[in-house]
Design an enzyme around this catalytic site. Structure first.
Site, mmCIF file in Angstrom:
data_model
loop_
_atom_site.group_PDB
_atom_site.id
_atom_site.type_symbol
_atom_site.label_atom_id
_atom_site.label_comp_id
_atom_site.label_asym_id
_atom_site.label_seq_id
_atom_site.Cartn_x
_atom_site.Cartn_y
_atom_site.Cartn_z
ATOM 1 N N GLY A 80 42.568 44.889 39.924
ATOM 2 C CA GLY A 80 41.363 43.889 40.392
ATOM 3 C C GLY A 80 41.765 42.666 40.192
ATOM 4 O O GLY A 80 42.403 41.969 39.168
ATOM 5 N N GLN A 85 40.468 33.366 39.044
ATOM 6 C CA GLN A 85 41.689 33.935 38.429
ATOM 7 C C GLN A 85 43.169 33.310 38.863
ATOM 8 O O GLN A 85 44.129 33.337 38.548
ATOM 9 C CB GLN A 85 41.984 35.392 38.253
ATOM 10 C CG GLN A 85 40.978 35.810 37.348
ATOM 11 C CD GLN A 85 41.236 37.612 37.254
ATOM 12 O OE1 GLN A 85 40.707 38.354 38.034
ATOM 13 N NE2 GLN A 85 41.611 37.831 36.115
ATOM 14 N N CYS A 104 42.254 42.669 31.513
ATOM 15 C CA CYS A 104 42.250 41.693 32.533
ATOM 16 C C CYS A 104 43.507 40.833 32.634
ATOM 17 O O CYS A 104 44.119 40.379 31.523
ATOM 18 C CB CYS A 104 41.209 40.871 32.099
ATOM 19 S SG CYS A 104 40.742 39.496 33.079
ATOM 20 N N LEU A 105 43.787 40.431 33.652
ATOM 21 C CA LEU A 105 45.085 39.492 33.780
ATOM 22 C C LEU A 105 45.076 38.038 33.331
ATOM 23 O O LEU A 105 46.029 37.728 33.195
ATOM 24 C CB LEU A 105 45.595 39.579 35.386
ATOM 25 C CG LEU A 105 46.035 40.697 36.277
ATOM 26 C CD1 LEU A 105 46.348 40.598 37.860
ATOM 27 C CD2 LEU A 105 47.191 41.441 35.334
ATOM 28 N N HIS A 134 33.290 44.018 36.335
ATOM 29 C CA HIS A 134 34.346 43.236 35.588
ATOM 30 C C HIS A 134 34.506 41.995 36.459
ATOM 31 O O HIS A 134 34.506 41.045 36.175
ATOM 32 C CB HIS A 134 35.408 44.105 35.434
ATOM 33 C CG HIS A 134 36.685 43.439 34.701
ATOM 34 N ND1 HIS A 134 36.898 43.445 33.364
ATOM 35 C CD2 HIS A 134 37.376 42.193 35.090
ATOM 36 C CE1 HIS A 134 38.046 42.629 33.199
ATOM 37 N NE2 HIS A 134 38.368 41.817 34.425
ATOM 38 N N GLU A 135 34.725 42.366 37.800
ATOM 39 C CA GLU A 135 35.450 41.460 38.649
ATOM 40 C C GLU A 135 34.109 40.343 39.254
ATOM 41 O O GLU A 135 34.333 39.188 39.203
ATOM 42 C CB GLU A 135 35.921 41.685 39.974
ATOM 43 C CG GLU A 135 37.114 42.596 39.911
ATOM 44 C CD GLU A 135 38.213 41.858 39.003
ATOM 45 O OE1 GLU A 135 38.231 40.654 38.793
ATOM 46 O OE2 GLU A 135 39.000 42.854 38.096
ATOM 47 N N HIS A 159 33.582 37.591 36.569
ATOM 48 C CA HIS A 159 34.432 36.567 36.935
ATOM 49 C C HIS A 159 33.690 35.460 37.631
ATOM 50 O O HIS A 159 33.991 34.247 37.654
ATOM 51 C CB HIS A 159 35.618 37.236 37.414
ATOM 52 C CG HIS A 159 36.738 37.685 36.485
ATOM 53 N ND1 HIS A 159 37.427 36.677 35.571
ATOM 54 C CD2 HIS A 159 37.536 38.515 36.320
ATOM 55 C CE1 HIS A 159 38.196 37.599 34.902
ATOM 56 N NE2 HIS A 159 38.095 38.451 35.445
#
Ligand code: CO
Length: 171
Positions: A45, A50, A96-97, A138-139, A142
């Site tokens: 994701g 990001q 998470c990236l 989660h996304e 962000h």
């Protein structure tokens, strides 16, 4: 084009992303770049912030359990999402990236009902559970300037910050 990932504690990750109004080629390029970047980094994701773009766009491409890999046909592109309903509770070890190589248990709603737009500007209402519901929450976090590490207990967060500082110094 593969873009650079914004990594914690970069302040851009705290920005509240703006609503997307134009479903044009620029948006399509953004979504394509997000996909390329996510795949290159082995993510499931990614939110636009990001890669430093504060617009309400996110993508999710889960790994198929039986085949242990991602298929582009499972990709969902989510514009201007709203979580309409949440219920139940589930815990999953998230990563998470933007917080590379750190994983920890996070509690979230088990089931959600959401609305969002696709790249053509068509609205969708969907219900998700399992990993899809977790990834969606989660996304969406962000887009509101939040990271999963904010959900850790006080002690876990303290430990994380200490380890993270050490890690950043090494680089
Ligand atoms: Co993330």
């Amino acid at each position: 084009m593969i873009r650079e990932i914004v990594v914690y504690p970069d302040k851009r990750l705290k920005l509240v992303s703006k609503e997307i109004k134009e479903f044009d080629e620029k948006l399509h390029t953004l979504l394509d770049d997000m996909y390329e970047t996510m795949i290159a980094k082995n993510g499931i994701g990614l939110a636009a912030i990001q890669i430093g773009i504060d617009l309400q766009a996110l993508i999710i491409n889960l790994v198929r359990e039986d085949e242990e890999k991602q298929f582009k046909e499972d990709l969902i592109e989510v514009i201007n999402p709203k979580i309409l309903e949440m219920d139940g509770e589930t815990t999953y070890q998230e990563g998470c990236l933007s917080v590379p190589e750190y994983y920890d248990d996070v509690k979230r709603a088990e089931h959600i009902k959401v609305s969002f737009f696709d790249r053509e500007g068509k609205e969708h209402i969907k219900e998700y559970d399992g990993l899809m519901a977790i990834a969606f929450q989660h996304e969406t976090d962000h887009l509101n300037g939040h990271l999963f590490i904010e959900k850790l207990s006080f002690l876990k967060r303290k430990k994380f910050e200490k380890e993270w500082k050490k890690k950043l110094k090494k680089k």
